[in-house]
Design a protein around this motif. Structure first.
Motif, PDB file in Angstrom:
ATOM      1  N   ASN A   1    -101.877  12.097 -27.710  1.00 25.87           N
ATOM      2  CA  ASN A   1    -101.558  13.088 -27.279  1.00 25.87           C
ATOM      3  C   ASN A   1    -101.542  14.389 -26.598  1.00 25.87           C
ATOM      4  O   ASN A   1    -101.220  15.249 -27.500  1.00 25.87           O
ATOM      5  CB  ASN A   1     -99.360  13.188 -27.713  1.00 25.87           C
ATOM      6  CG  ASN A   1     -98.047  13.877 -26.571  1.00 25.87           C
ATOM      7  OD1 ASN A   1     -98.658  13.970 -25.582  1.00 25.87           O
ATOM      8  ND2 ASN A   1     -97.248  13.604 -27.094  1.00 25.87           N
ATOM      9  N   SER A   2    -102.572  14.743 -25.381  1.00 25.98           N
ATOM     10  CA  SER A   2    -103.107  15.736 -25.477  1.00 25.98           C
ATOM     11  C   SER A   2    -102.020  17.282 -25.869  1.00 25.98           C
ATOM     12  O   SER A   2    -102.294  18.387 -26.178  1.00 25.98           O
ATOM     13  CB  SER A   2    -103.438  15.976 -24.322  1.00 25.98           C
ATOM     14  OG  SER A   2    -104.786  14.616 -24.130  1.00 25.98           O
ATOM     15  N   TYR A   3    -100.666  17.071 -25.270  1.00 19.67           N
ATOM     16  CA  TYR A   3     -99.752  18.035 -25.495  1.00 19.67           C
ATOM     17  C   TYR A   3     -99.013  17.924 -26.028  1.00 19.67           C
ATOM     18  O   TYR A   3     -97.999  19.338 -25.991  1.00 19.67           O
ATOM     19  CB  TYR A   3     -99.500  18.695 -23.929  1.00 19.67           C
ATOM     20  CG  TYR A   3    -100.404  18.566 -22.329  1.00 19.67           C
ATOM     21  CD1 TYR A   3    -101.207  19.649 -23.192  1.00 19.67           C
ATOM     22  CD2 TYR A   3    -100.336  17.281 -21.620  1.00 19.67           C
ATOM     23  CE1 TYR A   3    -102.395  20.294 -21.735  1.00 19.67           C
ATOM     24  CE2 TYR A   3    -101.637  17.844 -20.759  1.00 19.67           C
ATOM     25  CZ  TYR A   3    -102.296  19.067 -20.503  1.00 19.67           C
ATOM     26  OH  TYR A   3    -103.355  18.688 -19.983  1.00 19.67           O
ATOM     27  N   MET A   4     -99.453  17.517 -27.310  1.00 19.37           N
ATOM     28  CA  MET A   4     -98.243  17.646 -28.440  1.00 19.37           C
ATOM     29  C   MET A   4     -98.203  18.704 -28.645  1.00 19.37           C
ATOM     30  O   MET A   4     -97.193  19.312 -29.428  1.00 19.37           O
ATOM     31  CB  MET A   4     -99.089  16.687 -29.419  1.00 19.37           C
ATOM     32  CG  MET A   4     -98.112  16.458 -30.858  1.00 19.37           C
ATOM     33  SD  MET A   4     -98.847  15.507 -31.878  1.00 19.37           S
ATOM     34  CE  MET A   4     -98.443  14.923 -33.457  1.00 19.37           C
ATOM     35  N   TYR A   5     -99.088  19.598 -28.906  1.00 21.50           N
ATOM     36  CA  TYR A   5     -98.342  21.345 -29.981  1.00 21.50           C
ATOM     37  C   TYR A   5     -99.184  22.230 -28.241  1.00 21.50           C
ATOM     38  O   TYR A   5     -98.705  23.244 -28.487  1.00 21.50           O
ATOM     39  CB  TYR A   5    -100.235  21.241 -30.608  1.00 21.50           C
ATOM     40  CG  TYR A   5     -99.862  20.400 -31.826  1.00 21.50           C
ATOM     41  CD1 TYR A   5     -98.859  20.171 -32.555  1.00 21.50           C
ATOM     42  CD2 TYR A   5    -100.507  19.601 -31.769  1.00 21.50           C
ATOM     43  CE1 TYR A   5     -98.704  20.338 -34.159  1.00 21.50           C
ATOM     44  CE2 TYR A   5    -101.135  18.669 -33.434  1.00 21.50           C
ATOM     45  CZ  TYR A   5     -99.697  18.841 -34.310  1.00 21.50           C
ATOM     46  OH  TYR A   5     -99.521  18.017 -35.238  1.00 21.50           O
ATOM     47  N   GLY A   6     -98.666  21.852 -26.842  1.00 24.18           N
ATOM     48  CA  GLY A   6     -98.184  22.802 -26.227  1.00 24.18           C
ATOM     49  C   GLY A   6     -99.763  22.523 -25.479  1.00 24.18           C
ATOM     50  O   GLY A   6    -100.841  21.875 -25.772  1.00 24.18           O
ATOM     51  N   LYS A   7     -99.791  22.668 -24.062  1.00 26.31           N
ATOM     52  CA  LYS A   7    -101.073  23.043 -23.386  1.00 26.31           C
ATOM     53  C   LYS A   7    -102.142  24.216 -23.733  1.00 26.31           C
ATOM     54  O   LYS A   7    -102.764  23.416 -23.945  1.00 26.31           O
ATOM     55  CB  LYS A   7    -100.238  23.593 -21.822  1.00 26.31           C
ATOM     56  CG  LYS A   7    -101.543  23.432 -20.731  1.00 26.31           C
ATOM     57  CD  LYS A   7    -101.171  24.007 -19.625  1.00 26.31           C
ATOM     58  CE  LYS A   7    -102.288  24.110 -18.336  1.00 26.31           C
ATOM     59  NZ  LYS A   7    -101.783  23.798 -17.163  1.00 26.31           N
ATOM     60  N   ASP A   8    -101.585  24.929 -24.051  1.00 22.24           N
ATOM     61  CA  ASP A   8    -102.488  26.254 -24.813  1.00 22.24           C
ATOM     62  C   ASP A   8    -102.953  25.788 -25.204  1.00 22.24           C
ATOM     63  O   ASP A   8    -104.430  26.641 -25.791  1.00 22.24           O
ATOM     64  CB  ASP A   8    -101.903  27.595 -25.021  1.00 22.24           C
ATOM     65  CG  ASP A   8    -101.040  28.455 -23.946  1.00 22.24           C
ATOM     66  OD1 ASP A   8    -102.082  28.097 -23.170  1.00 22.24           O
ATOM     67  OD2 ASP A   8    -100.181  29.401 -24.031  1.00 22.24           O
ATOM     68  N   SER A   9    -102.620  25.511 -26.622  1.00 18.45           N
ATOM     69  CA  SER A   9    -103.356  24.549 -27.533  1.00 18.45           C
ATOM     70  C   SER A   9    -104.333  23.805 -26.976  1.00 18.45           C
ATOM     71  O   SER A   9    -105.582  23.487 -27.617  1.00 18.45           O
ATOM     72  CB  SER A   9    -102.419  23.756 -29.268  1.00 18.45           C
ATOM     73  OG  SER A   9    -101.596  25.015 -29.330  1.00 18.45           O
ATOM     74  N   TYR A  10    -103.960  22.987 -26.707  1.00 14.50           N
ATOM     75  CA  TYR A  10    -105.147  21.792 -25.467  1.00 14.50           C
ATOM     76  C   TYR A  10    -106.129  22.553 -24.994  1.00 14.50           C
ATOM     77  O   TYR A  10    -107.328  22.117 -25.506  1.00 14.50           O
ATOM     78  CB  TYR A  10    -104.500  20.122 -25.018  1.00 14.50           C
ATOM     79  CG  TYR A  10    -105.688  19.657 -24.411  1.00 14.50           C
ATOM     80  CD1 TYR A  10    -105.566  19.071 -25.553  1.00 14.50           C
ATOM     81  CD2 TYR A  10    -105.474  19.939 -23.368  1.00 14.50           C
ATOM     82  CE1 TYR A  10    -106.709  17.345 -25.550  1.00 14.50           C
ATOM     83  CE2 TYR A  10    -106.394  18.570 -23.272  1.00 14.50           C
ATOM     84  CZ  TYR A  10    -107.225  17.931 -24.199  1.00 14.50           C
ATOM     85  OH  TYR A  10    -107.774  16.532 -23.814  1.00 14.50           O
ATOM     86  N   CYS A  11    -105.683  23.566 -24.809  1.00 15.58           N
ATOM     87  CA  CYS A  11    -106.626  24.412 -23.799  1.00 15.58           C
ATOM     88  C   CYS A  11    -107.825  25.169 -24.973  1.00 15.58           C
ATOM     89  O   CYS A  11    -108.886  24.578 -24.813  1.00 15.58           O
ATOM     90  CB  CYS A  11    -106.140  25.247 -22.848  1.00 15.58           C
ATOM     91  SG  CYS A  11    -105.561  23.963 -21.610  1.00 15.58           S
ATOM     92  N   ASN A  12    -107.001  25.428 -26.463  1.00 17.88           N
ATOM     93  CA  ASN A  12    -107.966  26.298 -26.960  1.00 17.88           C
ATOM     94  C   ASN A  12    -109.426  25.407 -27.765  1.00 17.88           C
ATOM     95  O   ASN A  12    -110.080  25.292 -27.656  1.00 17.88           O
ATOM     96  CB  ASN A  12    -107.050  27.309 -27.576  1.00 17.88           C
ATOM     97  CG  ASN A  12    -106.931  28.033 -27.750  1.00 17.88           C
ATOM     98  OD1 ASN A  12    -106.631  28.538 -26.367  1.00 17.88           O
ATOM     99  ND2 ASN A  12    -105.395  28.335 -27.897  1.00 17.88           N
ATOM    100  N   PHE A  13    -108.431  23.639 -28.037  1.00 20.05           N
ATOM    101  CA  PHE A  13    -109.653  22.697 -28.728  1.00 20.05           C
ATOM    102  C   PHE A  13    -110.876  22.362 -27.727  1.00 20.05           C
ATOM    103  O   PHE A  13    -111.367  22.276 -27.652  1.00 20.05           O
ATOM    104  CB  PHE A  13    -108.053  21.621 -28.707  1.00 20.05           C
ATOM    105  CG  PHE A  13    -108.907  20.056 -29.300  1.00 20.05           C
ATOM    106  CD1 PHE A  13    -109.355  19.753 -30.500  1.00 20.05           C
ATOM    107  CD2 PHE A  13    -109.133  18.970 -28.190  1.00 20.05           C
ATOM    108  CE1 PHE A  13    -110.132  18.946 -30.751  1.00 20.05           C
ATOM    109  CE2 PHE A  13    -109.768  17.752 -28.477  1.00 20.05           C
ATOM    110  CZ  PHE A  13    -110.789  17.893 -29.757  1.00 20.05           C
ATOM    111  N   LEU A  14    -109.610  22.056 -25.873  1.00 19.08           N
ATOM    112  CA  LEU A  14    -111.137  21.823 -24.967  1.00 19.08           C
ATOM    113  C   LEU A  14    -111.842  23.254 -25.588  1.00 19.08           C
ATOM    114  O   LEU A  14    -113.190  22.913 -24.956  1.00 19.08           O
ATOM    115  CB  LEU A  14    -110.633  22.037 -23.771  1.00 19.08           C
ATOM    116  CG  LEU A  14    -109.801  20.806 -23.551  1.00 19.08           C
ATOM    117  CD1 LEU A  14    -108.775  20.133 -22.114  1.00 19.08           C
ATOM    118  CD2 LEU A  14    -110.654  19.605 -24.399  1.00 19.08           C
TER     119      LEU A  14
END
Length: 64
Positions: A44-57
């Motif tokens: 679930n890419s947005y499990m920790y929020g959109k900003d966290s996933y963007c930081n992961f990318l």
């Protein structure tokens, strides 16, 4: 690692986490990315929020 769901996780957090996974499991960056999506984000890419996933990318791009 313990994660607080209320905070955005930083790029630096993901850089450290990815490096740890790569080193500990002798993974390539692509394998580490797949591992993180499956085990950290629970598919679930947005499990920790959109900003966290963007930081992961962004961390992945930094490591390339």
């Amino acid at each position: 690692m313990t994660v607080n769901n209320s905070a955005n996780l930083s790029e630096e957090y993901f850089l450290s986490y990815l490096k740890l996974v790569i080193e500990a499991r002798s993974f390539s960056l692509e394998q580490a990315q797949d591992y993180m999506i499956k085990n950290f984000f629970k598919n679930n890419s947005y499990m920790y929020g959109k900003d966290s996933y963007c930081n992961f990318l962004q961390a992945i791009e930094t490591l390339k």
